[in-house]
Scaffold this motif. Structure first.
Motif, PDB file in Angstrom:
ATOM      1  N   MET A   1       0.838  -1.201   0.000  1.00  0.00           N
ATOM      2  CA  MET A   1       0.000   0.000   0.000  1.00  0.00           C
ATOM      3  C   MET A   1       0.876   1.257   0.000  1.00  0.00           C
ATOM      4  SD  MET A   1      -3.146   1.029   2.564  1.00  0.00           S
ATOM      5  CE  MET A   1      -2.163   1.128   4.060  1.00  0.00           C
ATOM      6  N   HIS A   2       1.982   1.204   0.719  1.00  0.00           N
ATOM      7  CA  HIS A   2       2.896   2.349   0.754  1.00  0.00           C
ATOM      8  C   HIS A   2       3.507   2.608  -0.629  1.00  0.00           C
ATOM      9  CE1 HIS A   2       5.968   5.150   1.886  1.00  0.00           C
ATOM     10  NE2 HIS A   2       6.938   4.312   1.537  1.00  0.00           N
ATOM     11  N   LEU A   3       3.854   1.542  -1.341  1.00  0.00           N
ATOM     12  CA  LEU A   3       4.436   1.705  -2.680  1.00  0.00           C
ATOM     13  C   LEU A   3       3.437   2.360  -3.634  1.00  0.00           C
ATOM     14  CD1 LEU A   3       6.306  -1.715  -3.047  1.00  0.00           C
ATOM     15  CD2 LEU A   3       7.274   0.515  -2.418  1.00  0.00           C
ATOM     16  N   TYR A   4       2.168   1.951  -3.532  1.00  0.00           N
ATOM     17  CA  TYR A   4       1.129   2.583  -4.358  1.00  0.00           C
ATOM     18  C   TYR A   4       0.973   4.051  -3.984  1.00  0.00           C
ATOM     19  CZ  TYR A   4      -0.465  -1.883  -6.290  1.00  0.00           C
ATOM     20  OH  TYR A   4      -0.544  -3.075  -6.959  1.00  0.00           O
ATOM     21  N   TRP A   5       1.065   4.343  -2.683  1.00  0.00           N
ATOM     22  CA  TRP A   5       0.895   5.726  -2.236  1.00  0.00           C
ATOM     23  C   TRP A   5       2.024   6.609  -2.767  1.00  0.00           C
ATOM     24  CZ3 TRP A   5       3.660   9.288   0.570  1.00  0.00           C
ATOM     25  CH2 TRP A   5       2.950  10.446   0.949  1.00  0.00           C
ATOM     26  N   VAL A   6       3.242   6.088  -2.799  1.00  0.00           N
ATOM     27  CA  VAL A   6       4.382   6.861  -3.310  1.00  0.00           C
ATOM     28  C   VAL A   6       4.128   7.286  -4.756  1.00  0.00           C
ATOM     29  CG1 VAL A   6       6.816   6.735  -3.964  1.00  0.00           C
ATOM     30  CG2 VAL A   6       6.078   5.845  -1.743  1.00  0.00           C
ATOM     31  N   GLU A   7       3.625   6.372  -5.569  1.00  0.00           N
ATOM     32  CA  GLU A   7       3.316   6.713  -6.960  1.00  0.00           C
ATOM     33  C   GLU A   7       2.186   7.738  -7.032  1.00  0.00           C
ATOM     34  OE1 GLU A   7       5.078   5.808  -9.566  1.00  0.00           O
ATOM     35  OE2 GLU A   7       6.408   4.758  -8.173  1.00  0.00           O
ATOM     36  N   TYR A   8       1.203   7.566  -6.165  1.00  0.00           N
ATOM     37  CA  TYR A   8       0.051   8.481  -6.129  1.00  0.00           C
ATOM     38  C   TYR A   8       0.484   9.903  -5.778  1.00  0.00           C
ATOM     39  CZ  TYR A   8      -3.564  10.856  -3.315  1.00  0.00           C
ATOM     40  OH  TYR A   8      -4.390  11.788  -2.735  1.00  0.00           O
ATOM     41  N   ILE A   9       1.260  10.049  -4.693  1.00  0.00           N
ATOM     42  CA  ILE A   9       1.657  11.394  -4.253  1.00  0.00           C
ATOM     43  C   ILE A   9       2.640  12.020  -5.237  1.00  0.00           C
ATOM     44  CG2 ILE A   9       3.669  10.820  -2.824  1.00  0.00           C
ATOM     45  CD1 ILE A   9       0.778  13.174  -1.815  1.00  0.00           C
ATOM     46  N   ASN A  10       3.431  11.196  -5.884  1.00  0.00           N
ATOM     47  CA  ASN A  10       4.370  11.698  -6.895  1.00  0.00           C
ATOM     48  C   ASN A  10       3.615  12.339  -8.061  1.00  0.00           C
ATOM     49  OD1 ASN A  10       7.089  11.898  -8.142  1.00  0.00           O
ATOM     50  ND2 ASN A  10       6.210  10.475  -9.627  1.00  0.00           N
TER      51      ASN A  10
ATOM     52  N   LEU B   1       6.172  15.665  -8.527  1.00  0.00           N
ATOM     53  CA  LEU B   1       7.505  15.708  -7.934  1.00  0.00           C
ATOM     54  C   LEU B   1       8.624  15.510  -8.950  1.00  0.00           C
ATOM     55  CD1 LEU B   1       6.856  13.760  -4.607  1.00  0.00           C
ATOM     56  CD2 LEU B   1       6.963  16.228  -4.972  1.00  0.00           C
ATOM     57  N   ASP B   2       8.264  15.200 -10.185  1.00  0.00           N
ATOM     58  CA  ASP B   2       9.289  15.110 -11.227  1.00  0.00           C
ATOM     59  C   ASP B   2       9.728  16.503 -11.686  1.00  0.00           C
ATOM     60  OD1 ASP B   2       6.653  15.385 -12.133  1.00  0.00           O
ATOM     61  OD2 ASP B   2       7.185  14.720 -14.154  1.00  0.00           O
ATOM     62  N   LYS B   3       8.963  17.531 -11.261  1.00  0.00           N
ATOM     63  CA  LYS B   3       9.325  18.915 -11.573  1.00  0.00           C
ATOM     64  C   LYS B   3      10.059  19.521 -10.377  1.00  0.00           C
ATOM     65  CE  LYS B   3       5.214  19.637 -14.472  1.00  0.00           C
ATOM     66  NZ  LYS B   3       3.992  20.467 -14.673  1.00  0.00           N
ATOM     67  N   PRO B   4      10.734  20.641 -10.565  1.00  0.00           N
ATOM     68  CA  PRO B   4      11.398  21.301  -9.430  1.00  0.00           C
ATOM     69  C   PRO B   4      10.386  21.662  -8.341  1.00  0.00           C
ATOM     70  CG  PRO B   4      12.179  22.213 -11.502  1.00  0.00           C
ATOM     71  CD  PRO B   4      11.023  21.318 -11.845  1.00  0.00           C
ATOM     72  N   ILE B   5      10.773  21.457  -7.084  1.00  0.00           N
ATOM     73  CA  ILE B   5       9.878  21.763  -5.972  1.00  0.00           C
ATOM     74  C   ILE B   5       9.722  23.278  -5.849  1.00  0.00           C
ATOM     75  CG2 ILE B   5       9.476  21.491  -3.496  1.00  0.00           C
ATOM     76  CD1 ILE B   5       9.370  18.908  -5.120  1.00  0.00           C
ATOM     77  N   PRO B   6       8.491  23.794  -5.822  1.00  0.00           N
ATOM     78  CA  PRO B   6       8.297  25.253  -5.744  1.00  0.00           C
ATOM     79  C   PRO B   6       8.608  25.790  -4.345  1.00  0.00           C
ATOM     80  CG  PRO B   6       6.184  24.135  -5.631  1.00  0.00           C
ATOM     81  CD  PRO B   6       7.211  23.066  -5.901  1.00  0.00           C
ATOM     82  N   ASN B   7       8.908  27.083  -4.277  1.00  0.00           N
ATOM     83  CA  ASN B   7       9.069  27.740  -2.978  1.00  0.00           C
ATOM     84  C   ASN B   7       7.924  28.729  -2.781  1.00  0.00           C
ATOM     85  OD1 ASN B   7       9.727  30.103  -4.468  1.00  0.00           O
ATOM     86  ND2 ASN B   7      11.881  29.474  -4.540  1.00  0.00           N
ATOM     87  N   GLU B   8       7.953  29.453  -1.683  1.00  0.00           N
ATOM     88  CA  GLU B   8       6.822  30.320  -1.332  1.00  0.00           C
ATOM     89  C   GLU B   8       6.593  31.449  -2.330  1.00  0.00           C
ATOM     90  OE1 GLU B   8       7.158  31.659   2.660  1.00  0.00           O
ATOM     91  OE2 GLU B   8       7.271  29.643   3.500  1.00  0.00           O
TER      92      GLU B   8
ATOM     93  N   LEU C   1      -1.154  19.040  -1.509  1.00  0.00           N
ATOM     94  CA  LEU C   1      -0.542  18.299  -0.409  1.00  0.00           C
ATOM     95  C   LEU C   1      -1.526  18.090   0.734  1.00  0.00           C
ATOM     96  CD1 LEU C   1       1.872  17.049   1.059  1.00  0.00           C
ATOM     97  CD2 LEU C   1       2.529  19.361   1.777  1.00  0.00           C
ATOM     98  N   TYR C   2      -2.182  19.156   1.163  1.00  0.00           N
ATOM     99  CA  TYR C   2      -3.063  19.055   2.321  1.00  0.00           C
ATOM    100  C   TYR C   2      -4.401  18.392   1.999  1.00  0.00           C
ATOM    101  CZ  TYR C   2       0.049  21.464   5.482  1.00  0.00           C
ATOM    102  OH  TYR C   2       1.116  21.776   6.288  1.00  0.00           O
ATOM    103  N   LYS C   3      -4.734  18.288   0.719  1.00  0.00           N
ATOM    104  CA  LYS C   3      -5.955  17.587   0.328  1.00  0.00           C
ATOM    105  C   LYS C   3      -5.702  16.108   0.033  1.00  0.00           C
ATOM    106  CE  LYS C   3      -8.350  21.564  -1.711  1.00  0.00           C
ATOM    107  NZ  LYS C   3      -8.980  22.101  -2.947  1.00  0.00           N
ATOM    108  N   ALA C   4      -4.452  15.708   0.054  1.00  0.00           N
ATOM    109  CA  ALA C   4      -4.081  14.345  -0.344  1.00  0.00           C
ATOM    110  C   ALA C   4      -4.604  13.297   0.634  1.00  0.00           C
ATOM    111  CB  ALA C   4      -2.565  14.237  -0.461  1.00  0.00           C
ATOM    112  N   ASP C   5      -4.675  12.080   0.145  1.00  0.00           N
ATOM    113  CA  ASP C   5      -5.035  10.922   0.971  1.00  0.00           C
ATOM    114  C   ASP C   5      -3.736  10.362   1.550  1.00  0.00           C
ATOM    115  OD1 ASP C   5      -5.785   8.476   2.038  1.00  0.00           O
ATOM    116  OD2 ASP C   5      -7.147   7.990   0.399  1.00  0.00           O
ATOM    117  N   PHE C   6      -3.670  10.257   2.876  1.00  0.00           N
ATOM    118  CA  PHE C   6      -2.427   9.826   3.508  1.00  0.00           C
ATOM    119  C   PHE C   6      -2.432   8.361   3.923  1.00  0.00           C
ATOM    120  CE2 PHE C   6      -2.320  14.430   3.983  1.00  0.00           C
ATOM    121  CZ  PHE C   6      -1.042  14.697   3.513  1.00  0.00           C
TER     122      PHE C   6
END
Length: 210
Positions: free
Chosen positions: A86-95, A100-107, A119-124
């Motif tokens: 389940m964790h492996l599936y979640w990693v693909e989901y959140i990616n 996450l293949d793009k540069p991480i944005p800043n504020e 992020l805050y709407k995601a299923d954890f």
């Protein structure tokens, strides 16, 4: 009895009456019209059958679910190895949802708001959570895969197969996805997952823990 030719072009009911009058005893003729009127009236009356409304299946309330033990997971009932897929599936989901293949944005980035909202709407369920700060010292450094996300808590199962319930409001969590470290502030997750998925989050600030 006398025979009689029935005029097929005339009113069918009159033809029937004429036929009966010609073929039944004369003493019964006066009753013919009265009896036929009764039958015709009954034939025109539509039967009124009440349609029964389909009853919607009754759903359990949250209180009923609690009383039935829906949210109770015995401390050693879930094995860590069983939830690793389940964790492996979640990693693909959140990616995918965080791109996450793009540069991480800043504020200051245009993508920052979209990133934080996603992020805050995601299923954890299935995420690997690590408690990095908490008002309760015994929770600090607890780590495991999330198996239940409720309004106020995360339930995680650790590598040694122990289930721990972590209160969200008083904790800060971190998680790593493909070498990207993300910090989650439990204060902003203190809402039921189904409601959180369509909630519009405003400016996100760090909770004051100490």
């Amino acid at each position: 009895m006398e025979s009689m030719d029935v005029d097929t072009q005339s009113d069918p009911s009159q033809s029937i009456i004429q036929f009966l009058e010609a073929n039944i005893p004369k003493s019964d003729i006066p009753n013919i019209r009265n009896e036929l009127k009764k039958d015709l009236l009954l034939g025109k009356t539509k039967s009124r059958v009440k349609k029964q409304k389909k009853r919607k299946p009754k759903l359990f309330t949250r209180k009923e679910k609690r009383n039935l033990g829906f949210y109770n997971i015995p401390r050693e009932s879930v094995k860590y190895k069983d939830v690793e897929p389940m964790h492996l599936y979640w990693v693909e989901y959140i990616n995918q949802i965080l791109e996450l293949d793009k540069p991480i944005p800043n504020e200051t980035s245009k993508r920052w708001e979209q990133f934080t909202q996603s992020l805050y709407k995601a299923d954890f369920h299935g995420s690997m959570l690590h408690v990095v700060r908490s008002k309760c010292p015994s929770y600090i450094d607890k780590k495991g895969i999330c198996i239940m996300d409720t309004k106020n808590t995360f339930k995680i199962v650790s590598p040694n197969n122990i289930i721990t319930t972590i209160p969200k409001k008083e904790s800060v969590f971190s998680l790593c996805v493909k070498n990207v470290k993300i910090t989650l502030f439990g204060k902003h997750l203190n809402i039921r997952p189904a409601e959180r998925s369509h909630k519009k989050f405003k400016s996100l600030v760090h909770p004051d823990l100490y």
